[in-house]
Design an enzyme around this catalytic site. Sequence first.
Site, PDB file in Angstrom:
ATOM      1  N   ASP A  87     -91.205 -39.530 -35.195  1.00  0.00           N
ATOM      2  CA  ASP A  87     -91.268 -39.549 -36.655  1.00  0.00           C
ATOM      3  C   ASP A  87     -90.570 -40.764 -37.274  1.00  0.00           C
ATOM      4  OD1 ASP A  87     -92.432 -37.086 -36.299  1.00  0.00           O
ATOM      5  OD2 ASP A  87     -91.126 -36.040 -37.709  1.00  0.00           O
ATOM      6  N   HIS A 138     -96.848 -38.883 -42.484  1.00  0.00           N
ATOM      7  CA  HIS A 138     -95.508 -38.306 -42.683  1.00  0.00           C
ATOM      8  C   HIS A 138     -95.011 -38.557 -44.109  1.00  0.00           C
ATOM      9  CE1 HIS A 138     -92.047 -36.315 -41.105  1.00  0.00           C
ATOM     10  NE2 HIS A 138     -91.252 -37.361 -41.086  1.00  0.00           N
ATOM     11  N   HIS A 241     -87.545 -39.124 -32.918  1.00  0.00           N
ATOM     12  CA  HIS A 241     -87.648 -40.154 -33.945  1.00  0.00           C
ATOM     13  C   HIS A 241     -87.585 -41.539 -33.313  1.00  0.00           C
ATOM     14  CE1 HIS A 241     -86.346 -36.535 -36.065  1.00  0.00           C
ATOM     15  NE2 HIS A 241     -86.868 -37.058 -37.151  1.00  0.00           N
TER      16      HIS A 241
END
Length: 303
Positions: A87, A138, A241
């Site tokens: 992410d 996102h 991430h």
Amino acid sequence: MTAAAEAVGVISKSEKKKPEKKAEPDPVQALPAAVDPSVAPAPSASSVTPTVQPTEKRPEQVVVPVGDGPFNSLRTTGSRVVMLSFDDGPDPEETPKILALLEKHQVKAVFCLVGTQARRHPDLVRQIADAGHVLCNHTWSNDLRIGKKKPNQILADLERTNAAIRAAVPDAEIPYFRAPGGNFTDRLVKTAYGDGMTSLYWEVDPRDWEHPEGETSEQHVKRIVAQVRKETRPGAIVLSHDFNQPDTTAAYAELLPWLVENFQVGVPGAASEPTPTPSEPTPTPSTAPAETPSATPSASAAL
């Protein structure tokens, strides 16, 4: 077909039908003819046909397929495939390193891109797509409260983000949406699905973004590795991430060999890595060649 595979291979942006244009009445025919009061008018078909009021079209109701995560998002892949997701990127420092690790171990993953980052680093968006990884929306600015907004505001954010991604990769497929913080709402999941994206939650969260006071990088890496190894099982979606998280990169250098040894790792339904096209066959000579060429090794099977 698994739920995750359907998202990658089937879901497409819903087509919006334009309303049919009604034919304009002939102005001559629309005018009433002069009536002779001495002559009784003969009944006509048009005079006895009841007027039909146009039916008001209601907006289509979005029905999201059943998922095992919040508000029918996906917590697992619905298969034995373990899916890795990264992410908040792309990040100019960490994303290329993560891509290199995934390439080394022949693993495809999902990259959940923030619109502002995609706009800043279109070259990295292209690298992700060119490597065969799957793209995920996102939100434009990692908005933790997007699920509480009105549907038109949500849609505007999602489409702005997709536009930034497609500015780098025209016609890119974006089958997934992930709410920042996993803050899904029914309205958010339905709006994303109506725009062609399945909502992606997770089952394994090592909280790699969290840096408790006093925790060293070595301890942070060890914690990430331990958490992923403890919680990963067949079908798990793993959250990590690639934005400003060098310890995550270090952790995956250790985790990827273990993951590929113990699980099938990839993205269900994603396009397999293309097998190189064989060159034109050489005509068979009339006499046996002095040396038989060695066979070209076949490409390893993609997950």
